[in-house]
Design a protein around this motif. Structure first.
Motif, PDB file in Angstrom:
ATOM      1  N   LEU A  89       0.844  -1.187   0.000  1.00  0.00           N
ATOM      2  CA  LEU A  89       0.000   0.000   0.000  1.00  0.00           C
ATOM      3  C   LEU A  89       0.883   1.243   0.000  1.00  0.00           C
ATOM      4  CD1 LEU A  89      -2.569  -1.064   2.734  1.00  0.00           C
ATOM      5  CD2 LEU A  89      -3.071  -0.784   0.315  1.00  0.00           C
ATOM      6  N   GLN A  90       0.510   2.232  -0.795  1.00  0.00           N
ATOM      7  CA  GLN A  90       1.202   3.514  -0.727  1.00  0.00           C
ATOM      8  C   GLN A  90       0.764   4.222   0.556  1.00  0.00           C
ATOM      9  OE1 GLN A  90       0.978   5.783  -4.448  1.00  0.00           O
ATOM     10  NE2 GLN A  90      -0.028   4.001  -5.325  1.00  0.00           N
ATOM     11  N   ALA A  91       1.718   4.748   1.292  1.00  0.00           N
ATOM     12  CA  ALA A  91       1.412   5.409   2.565  1.00  0.00           C
ATOM     13  C   ALA A  91       1.930   6.837   2.544  1.00  0.00           C
ATOM     14  CB  ALA A  91       2.030   4.641   3.730  1.00  0.00           C
ATOM     15  N   ARG A  92       1.039   7.777   2.770  1.00  0.00           N
ATOM     16  CA  ARG A  92       1.421   9.187   2.944  1.00  0.00           C
ATOM     17  C   ARG A  92       1.188   9.548   4.414  1.00  0.00           C
ATOM     18  NH1 ARG A  92       1.131  12.341  -2.078  1.00  0.00           N
ATOM     19  NH2 ARG A  92       0.132  11.150  -3.745  1.00  0.00           N
ATOM     20  N   ASN A 137      -2.917  15.352  -1.146  1.00  0.00           N
ATOM     21  CA  ASN A 137      -2.387  15.127  -2.489  1.00  0.00           C
ATOM     22  C   ASN A 137      -0.900  15.430  -2.600  1.00  0.00           C
ATOM     23  OD1 ASN A 137      -4.876  14.321  -3.480  1.00  0.00           O
ATOM     24  ND2 ASN A 137      -5.440  16.373  -4.169  1.00  0.00           N
ATOM     25  N   VAL A 138      -0.389  16.321  -1.745  1.00  0.00           N
ATOM     26  CA  VAL A 138       1.028  16.694  -1.825  1.00  0.00           C
ATOM     27  C   VAL A 138       1.827  16.195  -0.631  1.00  0.00           C
ATOM     28  CG1 VAL A 138       0.531  18.729  -3.226  1.00  0.00           C
ATOM     29  CG2 VAL A 138       0.580  18.949  -0.731  1.00  0.00           C
ATOM     30  N   ALA A 139       1.176  15.457   0.259  1.00  0.00           N
ATOM     31  CA  ALA A 139       1.903  14.925   1.418  1.00  0.00           C
ATOM     32  C   ALA A 139       2.958  13.933   0.948  1.00  0.00           C
ATOM     33  CB  ALA A 139       0.934  14.235   2.384  1.00  0.00           C
ATOM     34  N   PRO A 140       4.121  13.889   1.619  1.00  0.00           N
ATOM     35  CA  PRO A 140       5.187  12.987   1.185  1.00  0.00           C
ATOM     36  C   PRO A 140       4.820  11.531   1.401  1.00  0.00           C
ATOM     37  CG  PRO A 140       5.744  13.960   3.307  1.00  0.00           C
ATOM     38  CD  PRO A 140       4.492  14.641   2.842  1.00  0.00           C
ATOM     39  N   PHE A 141       5.300  10.670   0.525  1.00  0.00           N
ATOM     40  CA  PHE A 141       5.148   9.240   0.734  1.00  0.00           C
ATOM     41  C   PHE A 141       6.119   8.790   1.822  1.00  0.00           C
ATOM     42  CE2 PHE A 141       3.332   9.625  -3.497  1.00  0.00           C
ATOM     43  CZ  PHE A 141       2.224   8.802  -3.407  1.00  0.00           C
ATOM     44  N   PHE A 142       5.661   7.887   2.639  1.00  0.00           N
ATOM     45  CA  PHE A 142       6.482   7.377   3.739  1.00  0.00           C
ATOM     46  C   PHE A 142       7.717   6.660   3.174  1.00  0.00           C
ATOM     47  CE2 PHE A 142       7.605   3.887   6.638  1.00  0.00           C
ATOM     48  CZ  PHE A 142       7.796   4.590   7.816  1.00  0.00           C
ATOM     49  N   ASP A 143       8.858   6.931   3.781  1.00  0.00           N
ATOM     50  CA  ASP A 143      10.114   6.345   3.300  1.00  0.00           C
ATOM     51  C   ASP A 143      10.983   5.993   4.501  1.00  0.00           C
ATOM     52  OD1 ASP A 143      12.287   5.518   1.869  1.00  0.00           O
ATOM     53  OD2 ASP A 143      13.008   7.543   1.418  1.00  0.00           O
TER      54      ASP A 143
END
Length: 632
Positions: free
Chosen positions: A145-148, A179-185
């Motif tokens: 899952l993509q997580a922001r 929409n512009v929040a960073p993706f978790f890394d």
């Protein structure tokens, strides 16, 4: 148990609110109870109108579970109150009970199985909130899952999204920030807390050590030309002899994020294959590093950024310009084989293993190839068939075809066969070449759906389903019969409805869905009922039955006969039909009274009478003696 005065057990305090945790059908599993002074406890119903303050044996599920099905983007809050607040604004939201200390990896797994693609996590503005957000984000990444992580600006200490909304902010502001929040890394090499605090959101992006020299240090970075070649979108950079190819079925958008599977080659040599969200800076940084380790002479950062931007634009413009819809009735025949196969679209036929779905597929193929009606299956036109087989082999299918053709007295020529081992998208170009060389292919058979989509890695069932049906659209307006299995739980529930195994898209994507169910019959017979589960633009067809008889020996038949079969003679098959269809089948032989029908079908007389009255204008007739029958 809760006392009448609002006190909880052990004098926990006054109950302020309760939050229900339910299964997918809405049945209550447990509750989170909020007390004053602030405290939270969990309980489950005791089936006697009271409560047990323990969750022993209770499945752990996400909050607001029924509303999470097939939602591309889901907001994840730290508490139930905040999830309810977002839901009141029309935003899909969830949480898990107990906060960070009670978080389980299975909660993210549930969300992935439900069809989510992206999770926006809203941490409370304190250390426990950031700890919880990090736990959720890591679990989401483990389940593809993509997580922001959206740390809301201006939150007071210990503030949450409800406080932020109370300060006058709106749903539109929240979605714009998401929409512009960073993706978790949290990839290796990332230092410190991965969750960004509100006062850190404006900091510059960390330096990227993989960044290549400026374009002037090498060949000119010419704009990549985009070419659509069959099932592929191809971008090229002549100065570096680099090609990046994206398979169209693997370019998909959900929750505002576009993912694609990119294949990178240089001078004809394969370098790298990756599937990632195109707008994610962190994901691109990972892919750039991998490419730089292979070949550091190319400015991969710039090339990949350009490719991602072009592919995002392509995904949002599609394969052609928009056209205006005109009010116009459909011309031509809706069916290729009445009532089973929709013309020019996908039909799914699903059932348990060993129920004879392969026989059904070959029978439909023979009907189309010969142009001959068989056992109530009526072709509207004759043409060739391409059979794509992941389960059996050519020898088995040829023997079955010989047995069917011998009994029916028809020419079984015109059915072409391809034994499959790779996923459908991987051989799509080869199949299109087959269709062109064979010519006049009216039907493609997919046997069966799950292996056709491929599996493995972190791919979800929804991804597998989307892969198959999107690839089928590239084969042109040809009818497709897709065989599918059902889950063991559905197979073990005779008399009840079922669905194809895997994603809900296996029912939603095709234009027609039929269930194929076998009766408990003699060993030398295959007695089946076929039930119309889903249709588009037309009414559902009543269920019908077929009987295949294997003679003289069912293990080594020399003859197979096919004939229609009366479902009313098979109680287990009749029970699977709806009540209207059960009544029609029961009345097919002779007129019966309401009492006789109720006894035969195990229904109340009142239910049978009401249903017959509704059928009075649709095929049921009340006779002068008070019995009911069907028109001659």
């Amino acid at each position: 148990n809760t006392k009448a005065d609002g006190q909880g057990r052990d004098g926990a305090g006054r109950i302020l609110a309760t939050y229900d945790y339910t299964d997918g059908a809405g049945a209550l599993l447990s509750q989170v109870v909020r007390f004053a002074p602030k405290d939270f406890r969990q309980r489950r119903p005791d089936e006697r109108g009271g409560w047990i303050w323990s969750l022993e044996g209770v499945p752990r599920v996400l909050y607001r579970l029924p509303g999470l099905v097939e939602q591309g983007r889901v907001f994840w809050t730290e508490g139930e109150k905040d999830s309810d607040r977002l839901a009141g604004l029309g935003i899909t939201a969830t949480t898990s009970p107990g906060g960070a200390q009670a978080f389980r990896d299975e909660y993210a797994e549930q969300l992935a199985r439900l069809g989510a693609q992206e999770v926006v996590i809203l941490p409370d503005n304190d250390a426990p909130g950031r700890q919880y957000a990090t736990a959720v984000a890591r679990a989401c990444r483990r389940h593809a899952l993509q997580a922001r992580v959206l740390a809301l600006p201006g939150l007071p200490p210990k503030g949450d999204v409800s406080d932020w909304l109370d300060a006058g902010h709106t749903r539109e502001e929240l979605e714009a920030l998401a929409n512009v929040a960073p993706f978790f890394d949290d990839t290796p090499g990332t230092e410190g807390d991965p969750v960004v605090r509100p006062d850190e959101s404006a900091q510059a992006e960390p330096a990227d050590e993989t960044r290549q020299p400026a374009a002037s240090a090498g060949p000119a970075l010419e704009p990549a030309g985009l070419v659509v070649a069959g099932d592929d979108v191809v971008l090229t950079w002549g100065g570096y002899d680099v090609t990046i190819t994206a398979a169209r079925p693997r370019i998909r958008e959900s929750g505002g994020a576009v993912r694609a599977e990119l294949n990178v080659t240089r001078a004809g040599r394969h370098l790298h294959l990756a599937d990632f969200p195109l707008a994610s800076t962190a994901s691109r940084r990972t892919e750039v590093k991998a490419l730089d380790d292979i070949d550091p002479t190319v400015p991969w950062r710039d090339l990949l950024a350009h490719a991602c931007r072009v592919l995002v634009d392509y995904s949002r413009t599609g394969d052609g310009p928009a056209v205006e819809l005109k009010p116009q009735m459909r011309g031509g025949e809706r069916y290729l084989v009445k009532p089973l196969l929709v013309a020019g679209h996908a039909t799914v036929l699903f059932g348990d293993g060993g129920a004879g779905k392969g026989w059904a597929a070959l029978l439909a193929s023979l009907v189309v190839a010969s142009g001959t009606p068989v056992a109530g299956l009526v072709p509207t036109r004759q043409g060739k068939v391409l059979y794509l087989d992941w389960e059996a082999d050519q020898e088995d299918q040829q023997e079955r075809l010989a047995l069917l053709g011998r009994d029916l007295g028809v020419d079984p020529s015109g059915i072409f066969y391809r034994r499959m081992s790779r996923a459908l998208p991987d051989v799509a170009a080869e199949i299109r070449a087959d269709l062109h060389s064979i010519g006049d292919v009216q039907l493609i058979v997919i046997d069966s759906l799950m292996p056709a989509g491929g599996s493995g890695g972190d791919r979800s069932w929804h991804d597998v389903s989307n892969t198959v049906f999107t690839t089928l659209r590239t084969f042109g307006p040809t009818a497709q019969l897709i065989l599918a299995h059902l889950s063991r739980s559905d197979a073990d529930r005779p008399g009840q409805g079922a669905k194809p195994f895997g994603s809900v898209f296996n029912t939603n994507f095709p234009r027609a869905v039929w269930e194929w169910r076998r009766a408990d019959g003699a060993p030398d017979e295959l007695l089946v009922g076929c039930y119309h589960i889903k249709t588009n633009n037309t009414a559902k067809h009543p269920p019908f039955g077929l009987r295949l008889t294997f003679e003289p020996n069912p293990e080594h038949p020399e003859r197979v006969t096919v004939a229609p079969h009366d479902l009313s003679k098979e109680p287990d098959l009749l029970a699977r039909a709806g009540l209207r269809d059960q009544l029609r089948e029961a009345l097919r032989a002779r007129a019966l009274s309401v009492a006789d029908l109720a006894k035969a079908l195990g229904k109340s007389e009142d239910t049978v009478r009401r249903t017959l009255n509704r059928m009075a204008n649709r095929g049921a007739v009340k006779l002068p003696d008070g019995t009911w029958g069907l028109p001659a």
